[in-house]
Design a protein around this motif. Structure first.
Motif, PDB file in Angstrom:
ATOM      1  N   SER A  46       0.820  -1.212   0.000  1.00  0.00           N
ATOM      2  CA  SER A  46       0.000   0.000   0.000  1.00  0.00           C
ATOM      3  C   SER A  46       0.855   1.263   0.000  1.00  0.00           C
ATOM      4  CB  SER A  46      -0.932  -0.005   1.215  1.00  0.00           C
ATOM      5  OG  SER A  46      -1.827  -1.090   1.172  1.00  0.00           O
ATOM      6  N   LEU A  47       1.951   1.249   0.738  1.00  0.00           N
ATOM      7  CA  LEU A  47       2.843   2.416   0.774  1.00  0.00           C
ATOM      8  C   LEU A  47       3.589   2.580  -0.546  1.00  0.00           C
ATOM      9  CD1 LEU A  47       4.236   2.106   4.416  1.00  0.00           C
ATOM     10  CD2 LEU A  47       2.525   3.723   3.553  1.00  0.00           C
ATOM     11  N   MET A  48       3.996   1.466  -1.154  1.00  0.00           N
ATOM     12  CA  MET A  48       4.589   1.550  -2.497  1.00  0.00           C
ATOM     13  C   MET A  48       3.582   2.126  -3.473  1.00  0.00           C
ATOM     14  SD  MET A  48       6.824  -1.957  -2.980  1.00  0.00           S
ATOM     15  CE  MET A  48       7.355  -1.447  -4.630  1.00  0.00           C
ATOM     16  N   GLY A  49       2.320   1.722  -3.322  1.00  0.00           N
ATOM     17  CA  GLY A  49       1.273   2.258  -4.177  1.00  0.00           C
ATOM     18  C   GLY A  49       1.151   3.762  -4.033  1.00  0.00           C
ATOM     19  N   ALA A  50       1.278   4.276  -2.809  1.00  0.00           N
ATOM     20  CA  ALA A  50       1.186   5.727  -2.596  1.00  0.00           C
ATOM     21  C   ALA A  50       2.272   6.468  -3.372  1.00  0.00           C
ATOM     22  CB  ALA A  50       1.291   6.026  -1.103  1.00  0.00           C
ATOM     23  N   VAL A  51       3.496   5.933  -3.348  1.00  0.00           N
ATOM     24  CA  VAL A  51       4.607   6.571  -4.068  1.00  0.00           C
ATOM     25  C   VAL A  51       4.382   6.505  -5.570  1.00  0.00           C
ATOM     26  CG1 VAL A  51       7.086   6.491  -4.491  1.00  0.00           C
ATOM     27  CG2 VAL A  51       6.215   6.055  -2.192  1.00  0.00           C
ATOM     28  N   LEU A  52       3.915   5.356  -6.058  1.00  0.00           N
ATOM     29  CA  LEU A  52       3.674   5.198  -7.493  1.00  0.00           C
ATOM     30  C   LEU A  52       2.523   6.082  -7.950  1.00  0.00           C
ATOM     31  CD1 LEU A  52       4.070   1.315  -7.803  1.00  0.00           C
ATOM     32  CD2 LEU A  52       5.754   3.081  -8.378  1.00  0.00           C
ATOM     33  N   VAL A  53       1.482   6.202  -7.142  1.00  0.00           N
ATOM     34  CA  VAL A  53       0.363   7.082  -7.462  1.00  0.00           C
ATOM     35  C   VAL A  53       0.833   8.536  -7.524  1.00  0.00           C
ATOM     36  CG1 VAL A  53      -1.772   8.069  -6.515  1.00  0.00           C
ATOM     37  CG2 VAL A  53      -1.472   5.586  -6.609  1.00  0.00           C
ATOM     38  N   PHE A  54       1.705   8.921  -6.602  1.00  0.00           N
ATOM     39  CA  PHE A  54       2.250  10.285  -6.618  1.00  0.00           C
ATOM     40  C   PHE A  54       3.026  10.546  -7.898  1.00  0.00           C
ATOM     41  CE2 PHE A  54       5.894  13.104  -5.462  1.00  0.00           C
ATOM     42  CZ  PHE A  54       5.172  14.287  -5.392  1.00  0.00           C
ATOM     43  N   PHE A 289       1.701   9.636 -21.117  1.00  0.00           N
ATOM     44  CA  PHE A 289       1.310   8.870 -22.303  1.00  0.00           C
ATOM     45  C   PHE A 289       0.406   7.683 -21.974  1.00  0.00           C
ATOM     46  CE2 PHE A 289       5.326  10.844 -23.771  1.00  0.00           C
ATOM     47  CZ  PHE A 289       4.835  11.493 -24.892  1.00  0.00           C
ATOM     48  N   VAL A 290       0.388   7.247 -20.712  1.00  0.00           N
ATOM     49  CA  VAL A 290      -0.412   6.077 -20.324  1.00  0.00           C
ATOM     50  C   VAL A 290      -1.661   6.558 -19.596  1.00  0.00           C
ATOM     51  CG1 VAL A 290      -0.439   3.877 -19.108  1.00  0.00           C
ATOM     52  CG2 VAL A 290       1.705   4.733 -20.089  1.00  0.00           C
ATOM     53  N   PRO A 291      -2.844   6.344 -20.167  1.00  0.00           N
ATOM     54  CA  PRO A 291      -4.083   6.774 -19.488  1.00  0.00           C
ATOM     55  C   PRO A 291      -4.362   5.933 -18.239  1.00  0.00           C
ATOM     56  CG  PRO A 291      -4.431   6.410 -21.856  1.00  0.00           C
ATOM     57  CD  PRO A 291      -3.092   5.827 -21.510  1.00  0.00           C
ATOM     58  N   GLU A 292      -5.127   6.496 -17.319  1.00  0.00           N
ATOM     59  CA  GLU A 292      -5.559   5.799 -16.102  1.00  0.00           C
ATOM     60  C   GLU A 292      -4.378   5.159 -15.362  1.00  0.00           C
ATOM     61  OE1 GLU A 292      -8.606   6.290 -15.290  1.00  0.00           O
ATOM     62  OE2 GLU A 292      -9.228   7.091 -17.231  1.00  0.00           O
ATOM     63  N   GLN A 293      -3.252   5.877 -15.342  1.00  0.00           N
ATOM     64  CA  GLN A 293      -2.030   5.269 -14.809  1.00  0.00           C
ATOM     65  C   GLN A 293      -2.041   5.154 -13.295  1.00  0.00           C
ATOM     66  OE1 GLN A 293       1.591   7.178 -16.130  1.00  0.00           O
ATOM     67  NE2 GLN A 293       2.684   5.233 -16.201  1.00  0.00           N
ATOM     68  N   GLN A 294      -2.820   5.973 -12.608  1.00  0.00           N
ATOM     69  CA  GLN A 294      -2.858   5.888 -11.154  1.00  0.00           C
ATOM     70  C   GLN A 294      -3.792   4.784 -10.670  1.00  0.00           C
ATOM     71  OE1 GLN A 294      -4.336   8.160 -12.944  1.00  0.00           O
ATOM     72  NE2 GLN A 294      -6.287   8.794 -12.076  1.00  0.00           N
TER      73      GLN A 294
END
Length: 403
Positions: A46-54, A289-294
């Motif tokens: 979940s924390l890795m996801g937060a960084v990737l979403v950012f 370039f990638v839609p819906e990436q988050q």
């Protein structure tokens, strides 16, 4: 001497030798008996996801309202709420929730039906969302994944756990399938084929773990195949869904149109190499370039910026979560807990495989989030409730199963 604090949070554990339920203090149940490997693996994801979403949203001013930390902070907020829900689930216990399943099931069906009313919102061609005042939205299909697993487990395990039977009979299986059919039918009307696929995997896993006759498994698989053919032949799919399947079958069909998402996703992941281009330095991610990436394509951020090693770490951690969940399912002596755990395992494994697979082009695009990693409040709440259920099953397993 037991402190007052330890008395405020307790569960009961069955001791086979005495045939009694013993009250466990917070020290026994929460600290010593929790599966910390499962908890920490889920938290790191979940924390890795937060960084990737950012990384995926910090430059997208049309989405983040001019605040580069908007999605990052909301992801952490969703995680905090999810953790609170997991704690609440452990505190209540899966056995206590067993008595509330009819109410929870009814609420989840009601929420799903509300999506088909004017309150429902259409996103990316699927009317799967429920608009909530204040600019928030809810995806009821995520909660049906929990209630179907719980509801079917309650029905299938009732007479077995009571000692009346060794396996559920045909009448019991029909009742369980009837319970699952209602929310599945509603979600098909949205239409949300991705969630229906996940629910199908959960239903199969629940039946397999319950000890139901193999004829039911084969019959369900056959019905699924016939149903898919019928849906295709009768033209019940929307045009965007047909286009997605066509692009999956032939990636070069429309690279600038319906095949754009998957082509850009593979370019991003392929460009990451072994170690990646560095966090916040991915050209595909920075260039938007990638839609819906988050959400749907969050795995492309890991592939591009963290490379094969970073993306492999996410898959490894998901594997650890599934391994610990399988161990919990194996160690519990009650069929109800085994079935619930099996449903969660099928849910996590299928959804993770589908999400990663669609970014690599080996599965069709269905809009399923990557568990724990993708941005989305409802998805985060649901997976952490599931973690709470797994922890409760472990905490309340019989003493003789402790390891």
């Amino acid at each position: 001497m037991t402190s007052p604090a330890s008395k405020t949070f307790s569960v009961r554990r069955y001791t086979p030798d005495r045939g009694t339920w013993d009250k466990l203090t917070a020290r026994d149940s929460v600290v010593r008996r929790l599966d910390w490997i499962l908890l920490l693996s889920s938290l790191v994801l979940s924390l890795m996801g937060a960084v990737l979403v950012f990384s995926a949203t910090r430059n997208r001013t049309e989405l983040n309202h001019g605040d580069e930390y908007f999605f990052f902070l909301h992801h952490l907020l969703n995680l905090g709420i999810g953790l609170a829900m997991a704690v609440g689930t452990i505190w209540l216990g899966h056995r206590t929730l067993r008595g509330a399943i009819p109410i929870l099931y009814g609420l989840s069906v009601l929420l799903a039906l509300m999506v088909l009313t004017p309150l429902g919102a259409t996103i990316n061609g699927s009317r799967s969302w429920l608009a909530i005042p204040g600019g928030f939205s809810l995806q009821p299909a995520e909660f049906t994944k929990i209630t179907i697993a719980l509801g079917m487990a309650m029905i299938l395990a009732a007479r077995v756990d009571a000692g009346d039977r060794q396996h559920p009979d045909h009448r019991t299986v029909v009742q369980a399938l009837g319970l699952a059919a209602i929310p599945v039918g509603i979600i098909l009307l949205m239409p949300d084929l991705g969630s229906v696929m996940v629910l199908g995997a959960i239903i199969l896993a629940v039946l397999l773990s319950s000890g139901a006759s193999n004829r039911w498994i084969l019959g369900l698989l056959g019905t699924g195949v016939v149903g898919c053919v019928a849906i295709w032949q009768l033209g019940l799919l929307d045009q965007y869904q047909i286009a997605r399947f066509a692009a999956f079958a032939n990636p070069s069909l429309d690279p600038a149109g319906v095949g754009y998402n998957t082509n850009q996703a593979r370019i991003a992941i392929g460009g990451g190499g072994l170690t990646g281009s560095g966090l916040f330095h991915g050209s595909q991610t920075t260039g938007q370039f990638v839609p819906e990436q988050q959400t749907d394509f969050i795995f492309t951020v890991a592939g591009e910026e963290l490379g094969f090693l970073g993306a492999g770490l996410i898959i490894f951690l998901l594997g650890v979560v599934l391994w610990r969940a399988c161990r919990i399912a194996r160690e519990t002596s009650e069929l109800y807990g085994t079935i619930v755990a099996a449903g969660i395992i099928a849910w996590f494994s299928f959804q993770a495989f589908e999400n990663v697979g669609m970014t690599l082009g080996i599965m069709p695009v269905t809009g399923l989030p990557l568990p724990f990693v993708s941005y989305g409040g409802t998805s985060m709440f649901a997976v952490w409730i599931a973690i709470g259920l797994l922890q409760s099953i472990r905490v309340q397993r019989p003493v003789s199963a402790s390891r």
